[in-house]
Motif scaffolding. Structure first.
Motif, PDB file in Angstrom:
ATOM      1  N   HIS A   1      33.268  47.031  23.999  1.00  0.00           N
ATOM      2  CA  HIS A   1      33.573  48.459  24.008  1.00  0.00           C
ATOM      3  C   HIS A   1      32.264  49.247  24.077  1.00  0.00           C
ATOM      4  O   HIS A   1      31.253  48.834  23.492  1.00  0.00           O
ATOM      5  N   LYS A   2      32.310  50.378  24.741  1.00  0.00           N
ATOM      6  CA  LYS A   2      31.129  51.222  24.856  1.00  0.00           C
ATOM      7  C   LYS A   2      30.627  51.649  23.474  1.00  0.00           C
ATOM      8  O   LYS A   2      29.437  51.577  23.187  1.00  0.00           O
ATOM      9  N   VAL A   3      31.527  52.072  22.593  1.00  0.00           N
ATOM     10  CA  VAL A   3      31.106  52.510  21.259  1.00  0.00           C
ATOM     11  C   VAL A   3      30.535  51.352  20.447  1.00  0.00           C
ATOM     12  O   VAL A   3      29.604  51.555  19.663  1.00  0.00           O
ATOM     13  N   CYS A   4      31.073  50.160  20.613  1.00  0.00           N
ATOM     14  CA  CYS A   4      30.528  48.990  19.917  1.00  0.00           C
ATOM     15  C   CYS A   4      29.112  48.698  20.413  1.00  0.00           C
ATOM     16  O   CYS A   4      28.209  48.433  19.614  1.00  0.00           O
ATOM     17  N   ALA A   5      28.922  48.737  21.722  1.00  0.00           N
ATOM     18  CA  ALA A   5      27.604  48.461  22.299  1.00  0.00           C
ATOM     19  C   ALA A   5      26.591  49.516  21.872  1.00  0.00           C
ATOM     20  O   ALA A   5      25.450  49.190  21.530  1.00  0.00           O
TER      21      ALA A   5
ATOM     22  N   MET B   1      20.669  57.967  18.664  1.00  0.00           N
ATOM     23  CA  MET B   1      21.860  57.238  19.077  1.00  0.00           C
ATOM     24  C   MET B   1      21.760  56.896  20.556  1.00  0.00           C
ATOM     25  O   MET B   1      21.389  57.714  21.374  1.00  0.00           O
ATOM     26  N   ALA B   2      22.077  55.689  20.870  1.00  0.00           N
ATOM     27  CA  ALA B   2      22.066  55.231  22.263  1.00  0.00           C
ATOM     28  C   ALA B   2      23.307  55.743  22.987  1.00  0.00           C
ATOM     29  O   ALA B   2      24.392  55.745  22.434  1.00  0.00           O
ATOM     30  N   PHE B   3      23.144  56.172  24.209  1.00  0.00           N
ATOM     31  CA  PHE B   3      24.277  56.580  25.030  1.00  0.00           C
ATOM     32  C   PHE B   3      24.245  55.780  26.321  1.00  0.00           C
ATOM     33  O   PHE B   3      23.301  55.879  27.087  1.00  0.00           O
ATOM     34  N   LEU B   4      25.258  54.971  26.531  1.00  0.00           N
ATOM     35  CA  LEU B   4      25.344  54.154  27.735  1.00  0.00           C
ATOM     36  C   LEU B   4      26.167  54.870  28.792  1.00  0.00           C
ATOM     37  O   LEU B   4      27.201  55.455  28.492  1.00  0.00           O
ATOM     38  N   ASP B   5      25.719  54.820  30.018  1.00  0.00           N
ATOM     39  CA  ASP B   5      26.452  55.424  31.133  1.00  0.00           C
ATOM     40  C   ASP B   5      27.224  54.314  31.843  1.00  0.00           C
ATOM     41  O   ASP B   5      26.654  53.578  32.640  1.00  0.00           O
ATOM     42  N   TRP B   6      28.496  54.186  31.512  1.00  0.00           N
ATOM     43  CA  TRP B   6      29.329  53.126  32.074  1.00  0.00           C
ATOM     44  C   TRP B   6      30.395  53.688  33.002  1.00  0.00           C
ATOM     45  O   TRP B   6      31.504  53.198  33.065  1.00  0.00           O
TER      46      TRP B   6
ATOM     47  N   CYS C   1      36.377  41.976  22.735  1.00  0.00           N
ATOM     48  CA  CYS C   1      35.029  42.535  22.614  1.00  0.00           C
ATOM     49  C   CYS C   1      34.162  41.542  21.846  1.00  0.00           C
ATOM     50  O   CYS C   1      34.586  40.989  20.829  1.00  0.00           O
ATOM     51  N   VAL C   2      32.945  41.307  22.311  1.00  0.00           N
ATOM     52  CA  VAL C   2      32.054  40.354  21.655  1.00  0.00           C
ATOM     53  C   VAL C   2      31.577  40.853  20.293  1.00  0.00           C
ATOM     54  O   VAL C   2      31.051  40.075  19.499  1.00  0.00           O
ATOM     55  N   ILE C   3      31.818  42.126  19.993  1.00  0.00           N
ATOM     56  CA  ILE C   3      31.382  42.687  18.709  1.00  0.00           C
ATOM     57  C   ILE C   3      32.550  42.831  17.731  1.00  0.00           C
ATOM     58  O   ILE C   3      32.491  42.346  16.615  1.00  0.00           O
ATOM     59  N   CYS C   4      33.649  43.476  18.168  1.00  0.00           N
ATOM     60  CA  CYS C   4      34.748  43.737  17.235  1.00  0.00           C
ATOM     61  C   CYS C   4      35.975  42.854  17.476  1.00  0.00           C
ATOM     62  O   CYS C   4      36.896  42.875  16.669  1.00  0.00           O
ATOM     63  N   THR C   5      36.018  42.128  18.550  1.00  0.00           N
ATOM     64  CA  THR C   5      37.082  41.195  18.971  1.00  0.00           C
ATOM     65  C   THR C   5      38.388  41.853  19.410  1.00  0.00           C
ATOM     66  O   THR C   5      39.335  41.159  19.726  1.00  0.00           O
ATOM     67  N   LYS C   6      38.448  43.183  19.477  1.00  0.00           N
ATOM     68  CA  LYS C   6      39.648  43.851  19.989  1.00  0.00           C
ATOM     69  C   LYS C   6      39.589  43.840  21.519  1.00  0.00           C
ATOM     70  O   LYS C   6      38.513  43.905  22.111  1.00  0.00           O
ATOM     71  N   PRO C   7      40.733  43.766  22.198  1.00  0.00           N
ATOM     72  CA  PRO C   7      40.743  43.683  23.661  1.00  0.00           C
ATOM     73  C   PRO C   7      40.120  44.910  24.337  1.00  0.00           C
ATOM     74  O   PRO C   7      40.264  46.030  23.855  1.00  0.00           O
ATOM     75  N   THR C   8      39.435  44.649  25.445  1.00  0.00           N
ATOM     76  CA  THR C   8      38.828  45.730  26.216  1.00  0.00           C
ATOM     77  C   THR C   8      38.692  45.334  27.685  1.00  0.00           C
ATOM     78  O   THR C   8      38.413  44.179  27.995  1.00  0.00           O
ATOM     79  N   PRO C   9      38.881  46.307  28.603  1.00  0.00           N
ATOM     80  CA  PRO C   9      38.604  46.056  30.015  1.00  0.00           C
ATOM     81  C   PRO C   9      37.134  46.319  30.366  1.00  0.00           C
ATOM     82  O   PRO C   9      36.687  46.043  31.469  1.00  0.00           O
ATOM     83  N   LEU C  10      36.375  46.861  29.414  1.00  0.00           N
ATOM     84  CA  LEU C  10      34.978  47.205  29.671  1.00  0.00           C
ATOM     85  C   LEU C  10      34.089  45.966  29.672  1.00  0.00           C
ATOM     86  O   LEU C  10      34.335  45.019  28.935  1.00  0.00           O
ATOM     87  N   ARG C  11      33.051  46.017  30.498  1.00  0.00           N
ATOM     88  CA  ARG C  11      32.095  44.914  30.595  1.00  0.00           C
ATOM     89  C   ARG C  11      30.675  45.465  30.493  1.00  0.00           C
ATOM     90  O   ARG C  11      30.363  46.532  31.021  1.00  0.00           O
ATOM     91  N   SER C  12      29.810  44.720  29.845  1.00  0.00           N
ATOM     92  CA  SER C  12      28.402  45.108  29.725  1.00  0.00           C
ATOM     93  C   SER C  12      27.692  44.900  31.061  1.00  0.00           C
ATOM     94  O   SER C  12      28.264  44.372  32.012  1.00  0.00           O
TER      95      SER C  12
END
Length: 56
Positions: free
Chosen positions: A38-42, A1-6, A20-31
Motif C-alpha cells: 500500500h502507498k501509505v504503508c510504503a 514525511m515521504a510522499f510517493l507518486d504512484w 501487502c509486504v508490510i501489513c499483509t492486507k490485499p492490495t493491487p498496488l505495486r512498488s
C-alpha cells in the motif's frame, strides 16, 4: 514525511490483489520493484527507514 507518486499505471496490477509486504492486507498496488504494498504503508516505512545516500 515521504510522499510517493504512484499515479503511473505500472504501480497497479488490476489482475489480482496480493498481500501487502508490510501489513499483509490485499492490495493491487505495486512498488517500484513490483512488490505488493500500500502507498501509505510504503510512505510510513520510508519515514522510519530513510534511504541511504546513493540509494534509490
Amino acid at each position: 514525511m515521504a510522499f510517493l507518486d504512484w499515479r503511473s499505471p505500472e504501480h497497479f496490477d488490476h489482475s489480482s490483489d496480493k498481500p501487502c509486504v508490510i501489513c499483509t492486507k490485499p492490495t493491487p498496488l505495486r512498488s517500484d520493484q513490483g512488490k505488493p504494498v500500500h502507498k501509505v504503508c510504503a510512505e510510513a516505512w520510508l519515514d522510519t527507514h530513510p534511504p541511504k545516500e546513493g540509494d534509490k
